[in-house]
Write a protein that holds these residues in place. Structure first.
Motif, PDB file in Angstrom:
ATOM      1  N   LYS A  99       0.734  -1.247  -0.011  1.00  0.00           N
ATOM      2  CA  LYS A  99       0.091   0.093   0.047  1.00  0.00           C
ATOM      3  C   LYS A  99       0.914   1.215  -0.039  1.00  0.00           C
ATOM      4  O   LYS A  99       0.594   2.331  -0.681  1.00  0.00           O
ATOM      5  CB  LYS A  99      -0.835  -0.065   1.341  1.00  0.00           C
ATOM      6  N   GLN A 100       2.087   1.334   0.872  1.00  0.00           N
ATOM      7  CA  GLN A 100       2.920   2.428   1.005  1.00  0.00           C
ATOM      8  C   GLN A 100       3.394   2.699  -0.672  1.00  0.00           C
ATOM      9  O   GLN A 100       3.485   3.635  -0.863  1.00  0.00           O
ATOM     10  CB  GLN A 100       3.939   2.177   1.682  1.00  0.00           C
ATOM     11  N   GLU A 101       3.667   1.678  -1.396  1.00  0.00           N
ATOM     12  CA  GLU A 101       4.389   1.724  -2.452  1.00  0.00           C
ATOM     13  C   GLU A 101       3.392   2.503  -3.605  1.00  0.00           C
ATOM     14  O   GLU A 101       3.606   3.397  -4.372  1.00  0.00           O
ATOM     15  CB  GLU A 101       4.784   0.401  -3.276  1.00  0.00           C
ATOM     16  N   LEU A 102       2.113   2.216  -3.507  1.00  0.00           N
ATOM     17  CA  LEU A 102       1.201   2.389  -4.424  1.00  0.00           C
ATOM     18  C   LEU A 102       0.797   3.906  -3.916  1.00  0.00           C
ATOM     19  O   LEU A 102       0.496   4.873  -4.893  1.00  0.00           O
ATOM     20  CB  LEU A 102      -0.229   1.528  -4.269  1.00  0.00           C
ATOM     21  N   GLU A 103       0.809   4.403  -2.621  1.00  0.00           N
ATOM     22  CA  GLU A 103       0.496   5.483  -2.343  1.00  0.00           C
ATOM     23  C   GLU A 103       1.634   6.532  -2.757  1.00  0.00           C
ATOM     24  O   GLU A 103       1.215   7.898  -2.932  1.00  0.00           O
ATOM     25  CB  GLU A 103       0.306   5.592  -0.714  1.00  0.00           C
ATOM     26  N   SER A 104       2.665   6.012  -2.969  1.00  0.00           N
ATOM     27  CA  SER A 104       3.638   6.873  -3.621  1.00  0.00           C
ATOM     28  C   SER A 104       3.603   7.540  -4.648  1.00  0.00           C
ATOM     29  O   SER A 104       4.211   8.550  -5.263  1.00  0.00           O
ATOM     30  CB  SER A 104       5.231   6.100  -3.476  1.00  0.00           C
ATOM     31  N   ILE A 105       2.494   7.010  -5.387  1.00  0.00           N
ATOM     32  CA  ILE A 105       2.261   7.535  -6.719  1.00  0.00           C
ATOM     33  C   ILE A 105       0.933   7.985  -6.719  1.00  0.00           C
ATOM     34  O   ILE A 105       0.235   8.498  -7.950  1.00  0.00           O
ATOM     35  CB  ILE A 105       2.344   6.654  -7.742  1.00  0.00           C
ATOM     36  N   GLY A 106       0.239   8.197  -5.573  1.00  0.00           N
ATOM     37  CA  GLY A 106      -1.108   8.801  -5.293  1.00  0.00           C
ATOM     38  C   GLY A 106      -2.122   7.961  -5.815  1.00  0.00           C
ATOM     39  O   GLY A 106      -3.210   8.624  -5.825  1.00  0.00           O
ATOM     40  N   MET A 107      -2.166   6.697  -5.577  1.00  0.00           N
ATOM     41  CA  MET A 107      -3.130   5.768  -5.779  1.00  0.00           C
ATOM     42  C   MET A 107      -4.429   5.978  -4.581  1.00  0.00           C
ATOM     43  O   MET A 107      -3.958   5.984  -3.495  1.00  0.00           O
ATOM     44  CB  MET A 107      -2.860   4.515  -5.855  1.00  0.00           C
ATOM     45  N   GLU A 108      -5.499   6.133  -5.260  1.00  0.00           N
ATOM     46  CA  GLU A 108      -6.816   6.128  -4.266  1.00  0.00           C
ATOM     47  C   GLU A 108      -7.583   5.002  -4.489  1.00  0.00           C
ATOM     48  O   GLU A 108      -8.112   4.514  -3.374  1.00  0.00           O
ATOM     49  CB  GLU A 108      -7.540   7.481  -4.914  1.00  0.00           C
ATOM     50  N   THR A 109      -7.759   4.482  -5.673  1.00  0.00           N
ATOM     51  CA  THR A 109      -8.304   3.256  -5.908  1.00  0.00           C
ATOM     52  C   THR A 109      -7.584   2.443  -7.148  1.00  0.00           C
ATOM     53  O   THR A 109      -6.846   3.150  -7.613  1.00  0.00           O
ATOM     54  CB  THR A 109      -9.851   3.533  -6.447  1.00  0.00           C
ATOM     55  N   PRO A 110      -7.592   1.070  -6.819  1.00  0.00           N
ATOM     56  CA  PRO A 110      -6.914   0.359  -8.099  1.00  0.00           C
ATOM     57  C   PRO A 110      -7.413   0.676  -9.635  1.00  0.00           C
ATOM     58  O   PRO A 110      -6.439   0.535 -10.386  1.00  0.00           O
ATOM     59  CB  PRO A 110      -7.201  -1.209  -7.920  1.00  0.00           C
TER      60      PRO A 110
END
Length: 168
Positions: free
Chosen positions: A80-91
């Motif tokens: 989740k941390q990696e995905l949040e690093s590009i601003g992911m809010e939903t898949p």
């Protein structure tokens, strides 16, 4: 707000007229191309293999392909941390692309299943992220029977890129 455009000369595609809204930003670059922060995606809609063209060096373009062409059910496990690093809010915000390696014999091409390029489709921010899936190879042969079927059987109305990414 007015869209800005620029001209850029490439080795593979000639002179391009680029809309700034088409640019993907890789703040850390891509491994081996750390200075290359801005990229655009180039390719024919009918062909699943596209080119990620560097806007730092017109001679650098990486072939990329959607994971579903290579492997049905591809599901990169990314923190989740990696995905949040590009601003992911939903898949649904994400696009996944795999980098293709082309040796001297095209039949020996491989694709990196282990480290997909993960791109936020709206914010146009990307990173290459190592998936936690140990079963995914860094050098998976591209030309398997399944891939041949997927490449020749794609319909024109198929989405260009659609795979899943599971946040953990």
């Amino acid at each position: 707000m007015r869209n800005m455009t620029r001209d850029f000369s490439t080795t593979r595609f000639g002179d391009l007229h680029i809309d700034d809204n088409d640019i993907f930003i890789f703040n850390e670059g891509i491994p081996a191309f750390e200075r290359h922060k801005e990229w655009i995606l180039i390719g024919n809609d009918e062909n699943p293999i596209k080119w990620l063209q560097s806007l730092y060096d017109g001679a650098i373009a990486l072939p990329v392909i959607p994971p579903d062409v290579i492997m049905n059910g591809y599901n990169a496990r990314i923190s989740k941390q990696e995905l949040e690093s590009i601003g992911m809010e939903t898949p649904d915000d994400l696009v996944l692309l795999l980098v293709v390696s082309i040796p001297s014999s095209p039949r020996d091409m491989t694709v990196n299943l282990r480290a997909p390029l993960v791109i936020h489709r709206k914010k146009r921010i990307g990173r290459q992220i190592i998936a936690e899936n140990e079963e995914y190879a860094v050098r998976q042969r591209l030309w398997s029977e399944e891939v041949e079927k997927n490449l020749t059987g794609r319909r024109k109305d198929d989405p260009a890129v659609h795979s899943s990414c599971e946040d953990r």
